[in-house]
Scaffold this motif. Structure first.
Motif, short mmCIF file in Angstrom:
data_model
loop_
_atom_site.label_atom_id
_atom_site.label_comp_id
_atom_site.label_asym_id
_atom_site.label_seq_id
_atom_site.Cartn_x
_atom_site.Cartn_y
_atom_site.Cartn_z
N LEU A 184 2.60 19.43 -1.63
CA LEU A 184 3.06 18.91 -2.91
C LEU A 184 1.89 18.51 -3.80
O LEU A 184 0.80 18.19 -3.31
CB LEU A 184 3.96 17.68 -2.69
CG LEU A 184 5.27 17.93 -1.93
CD1 LEU A 184 5.98 16.61 -1.66
CD2 LEU A 184 6.18 18.88 -2.69
N ARG A 185 2.13 18.53 -5.10
CA ARG A 185 1.17 18.04 -6.09
C ARG A 185 1.88 16.90 -6.84
O ARG A 185 2.50 17.12 -7.88
CB ARG A 185 0.76 19.15 -7.05
CG ARG A 185 -0.23 18.69 -8.13
CD ARG A 185 -0.51 19.80 -9.13
NE ARG A 185 -1.21 20.91 -8.49
CZ ARG A 185 -2.53 20.97 -8.35
NH1 ARG A 185 -3.29 19.97 -8.77
NH2 ARG A 185 -3.09 22.00 -7.76
N PRO A 186 1.80 15.67 -6.33
CA PRO A 186 2.62 14.60 -6.89
C PRO A 186 2.07 13.96 -8.16
O PRO A 186 0.87 13.98 -8.44
CB PRO A 186 2.64 13.56 -5.75
CG PRO A 186 2.15 14.26 -4.54
CD PRO A 186 1.19 15.28 -5.05
N TYR A 187 3.00 13.37 -8.87
CA TYR A 187 2.70 12.37 -9.90
C TYR A 187 2.92 11.04 -9.20
O TYR A 187 4.02 10.74 -8.75
CB TYR A 187 3.65 12.52 -11.10
CG TYR A 187 3.46 11.45 -12.16
CD1 TYR A 187 2.36 11.48 -13.01
CD2 TYR A 187 4.38 10.42 -12.31
CE1 TYR A 187 2.18 10.52 -13.99
CE2 TYR A 187 4.21 9.46 -13.29
CZ TYR A 187 3.12 9.50 -14.12
OH TYR A 187 2.95 8.54 -15.09
N TYR A 188 1.86 10.24 -9.07
CA TYR A 188 1.93 9.01 -8.29
C TYR A 188 2.17 7.80 -9.20
O TYR A 188 1.50 7.63 -10.22
CB TYR A 188 0.62 8.77 -7.55
CG TYR A 188 0.31 9.74 -6.43
CD1 TYR A 188 0.81 9.54 -5.15
CD2 TYR A 188 -0.50 10.86 -6.67
CE1 TYR A 188 0.50 10.42 -4.12
CE2 TYR A 188 -0.80 11.74 -5.64
CZ TYR A 188 -0.30 11.52 -4.38
OH TYR A 188 -0.60 12.41 -3.36
N ILE A 189 3.12 6.97 -8.80
CA ILE A 189 3.24 5.63 -9.37
C ILE A 189 2.76 4.70 -8.26
O ILE A 189 3.51 4.31 -7.36
CB ILE A 189 4.68 5.31 -9.80
CG1 ILE A 189 5.19 6.36 -10.80
CG2 ILE A 189 4.75 3.92 -10.41
CD1 ILE A 189 6.62 6.13 -11.25
N MET A 190 1.48 4.37 -8.31
CA MET A 190 0.82 3.69 -7.19
C MET A 190 -0.42 2.97 -7.72
O MET A 190 -1.07 3.44 -8.66
CB MET A 190 0.42 4.72 -6.13
CG MET A 190 -0.16 4.16 -4.86
SD MET A 190 -0.62 5.51 -3.71
CE MET A 190 0.99 6.26 -3.40
N GLU A 191 -0.76 1.83 -7.13
CA GLU A 191 -1.97 1.12 -7.53
C GLU A 191 -3.20 1.96 -7.20
O GLU A 191 -3.24 2.69 -6.20
CB GLU A 191 -2.05 -0.24 -6.84
CG GLU A 191 -0.92 -1.20 -7.24
CD GLU A 191 -0.98 -1.63 -8.69
OE1 GLU A 191 -1.95 -1.27 -9.40
OE2 GLU A 191 -0.05 -2.33 -9.13
N ASP A 192 -4.23 1.86 -8.04
CA ASP A 192 -5.39 2.74 -7.94
C ASP A 192 -6.12 2.62 -6.61
O ASP A 192 -6.59 3.61 -6.06
CB ASP A 192 -6.37 2.45 -9.08
CG ASP A 192 -5.80 2.85 -10.44
OD1 ASP A 192 -4.88 3.69 -10.47
OD2 ASP A 192 -6.28 2.32 -11.45
N ASP A 193 -6.22 1.40 -6.05
CA ASP A 193 -6.96 1.21 -4.81
C ASP A 193 -6.36 2.05 -3.69
O ASP A 193 -7.06 2.78 -2.99
CB ASP A 193 -6.96 -0.26 -4.41
CG ASP A 193 -7.55 -0.48 -3.02
OD1 ASP A 193 -8.77 -0.29 -2.87
OD2 ASP A 193 -6.78 -0.81 -2.09
N ALA A 194 -5.05 1.96 -3.53
CA ALA A 194 -4.37 2.71 -2.47
C ALA A 194 -4.43 4.20 -2.75
O ALA A 194 -4.66 5.01 -1.84
CB ALA A 194 -2.92 2.24 -2.35
N LEU A 195 -4.23 4.61 -4.00
CA LEU A 195 -4.22 6.02 -4.35
C LEU A 195 -5.56 6.67 -4.09
O LEU A 195 -5.66 7.73 -3.47
CB LEU A 195 -3.82 6.18 -5.82
CG LEU A 195 -3.82 7.60 -6.39
CD1 LEU A 195 -2.89 8.49 -5.59
CD2 LEU A 195 -3.43 7.59 -7.85
N LEU A 196 -6.63 6.04 -4.56
CA LEU A 196 -7.96 6.64 -4.45
C LEU A 196 -8.44 6.74 -3.01
O LEU A 196 -9.10 7.70 -2.62
CB LEU A 196 -8.96 5.85 -5.30
CG LEU A 196 -8.74 5.92 -6.81
CD1 LEU A 196 -9.70 4.98 -7.52
CD2 LEU A 196 -8.91 7.35 -7.31
N GLU A 197 -8.11 5.74 -2.19
CA GLU A 197 -8.62 5.75 -0.82
C GLU A 197 -7.73 6.53 0.14
O GLU A 197 -8.21 7.27 0.99
CB GLU A 197 -8.79 4.33 -0.29
CG GLU A 197 -9.42 4.31 1.10
CD GLU A 197 -10.08 2.99 1.42
OE1 GLU A 197 -10.28 2.73 2.61
OE2 GLU A 197 -10.40 2.23 0.49
N GLU A 198 -6.41 6.39 0.01
CA GLU A 198 -5.51 7.00 0.99
C GLU A 198 -5.12 8.44 0.65
O GLU A 198 -4.72 9.19 1.53
CB GLU A 198 -4.24 6.15 1.11
CG GLU A 198 -4.48 4.73 1.61
CD GLU A 198 -4.84 4.65 3.08
OE1 GLU A 198 -4.75 5.68 3.78
OE2 GLU A 198 -5.22 3.56 3.54
#
Length: 266
Positions: A87-101
């Motif tokens: 998948l190529r998602p559009y994330y609704i997520m805090e930047d810290d979690a998104l960038l690292e995980e």
């Protein structure tokens, strides 16, 4: 089965071991006692505001000695799902979690999400605005799937209870007509994945948490035993939801450990 026959423990984090940066009463010592008993411990959380590494750092600063590989998060489960489905998602997520995980996975590269093939929603207080939600709605309207890392109604902050991601996920479901696929607690597959490598059956594992639905009833649906603690998001009357289920309620995580390690408990 006697409680002393439990062979592994799954522990919720926020609301159970700690609230914000403060441990619940007696929790640091109780965790040490549980480890000294030789019972394997895993930390099972729907936390999505921060990465596992950031979460470990914060927990260590509170006084809990936790290894990174002991933390099983809904983010970790979502990563596997996204990778498997390409998948190529559009994330609704805090930047810290998104960038690292999720840094090793494809993601929408367009500001409006027009190239996205899914919407992934986590607990992201700084992202839950109209423009972001409307972009997600339009992606779903184009026939793409909605993935909820979890659908918790609320969570405990130091200043009180706060809205979880569940209300925002349900708003997207309602508007788009797309039913979310939920990844974290209380999904049976998530609890079973957290047990990988423990070499014991579900009824030999106990889950301890403050959420009677996601932690306790979810674990029991997966065949585990469960203890509800009266801290964190616990509300008066939650105990009644355990009637005739085999679940048990304790005042704190520390008192739950006392029960588990007590020779006279059955």
């Amino acid at each position: 089965m006697a409680w002393k026959s439990v062979k592994a423990v799954l522990l919720d984090l926020n609301g159970t071991l700690h609230v914000g940066d403060a441990p619940t009463q007696g929790a640091v010592l109780a965790l040490k006692r549980l480890r000294m008993s030789g019972i394997p411990v895993r930390f099972v959380t729907n936390t999505t505001k921060e990465s596992r590494r950031a979460l470990k750092k914060r927990l260590d600063s509170i006084g809990f000695g936790i290894e990174l590989n002991e933390i099983y998060t809904a983010l970790r489960a979502a990563h596997s799902l996204i990778r498997q489905r390409h998948l190529r998602p559009y994330y609704i997520m805090e930047d810290d979690a998104l960038l690292e995980e999720f840094s090793d996975l494809p993601r929408s590269g367009e500001a409006d999400g027009s190239d996205a093939s899914a919407v992934v929603v986590a607990l992201a207080p700084s992202k839950f605005d109209y423009a972001t939600m409307n972009r997600a709605f339009r992606i779903l309207q184009a026939g793409n799937p909605l993935i909820a890392i979890h659908k918790a109604r609320l969570y405990k902050r130091p200043d009180g209870l706060a809205l979880g991601p569940g209300p925002f996920v349900e708003a997207l479901e309602y508007a788009s007509g797309v039913r979310a696929e939920v990844v974290g607690k209380p999904e049976i597959a998530f609890f079973r994945a957290c047990m990988d490598g423990l070499n014991c059956s579900p009824d030999e594992v106990v889950m301890i948490g403050d959420d009677v639905r996601d932690d306790v009833r979810g674990a029991m649906d997966a065949g585990l035993r469960a203890v509800l603690v009266r801290t964190g998001k616990y509300r008066s009357g939650d105990d009644s939801l355990l009637e005739n289920t085999g679940g048990v309620a304790c005042d704190t995580f520390a008192s739950a450990v006392d029960m588990l390690l007590g020779d006279d408990i059955s």
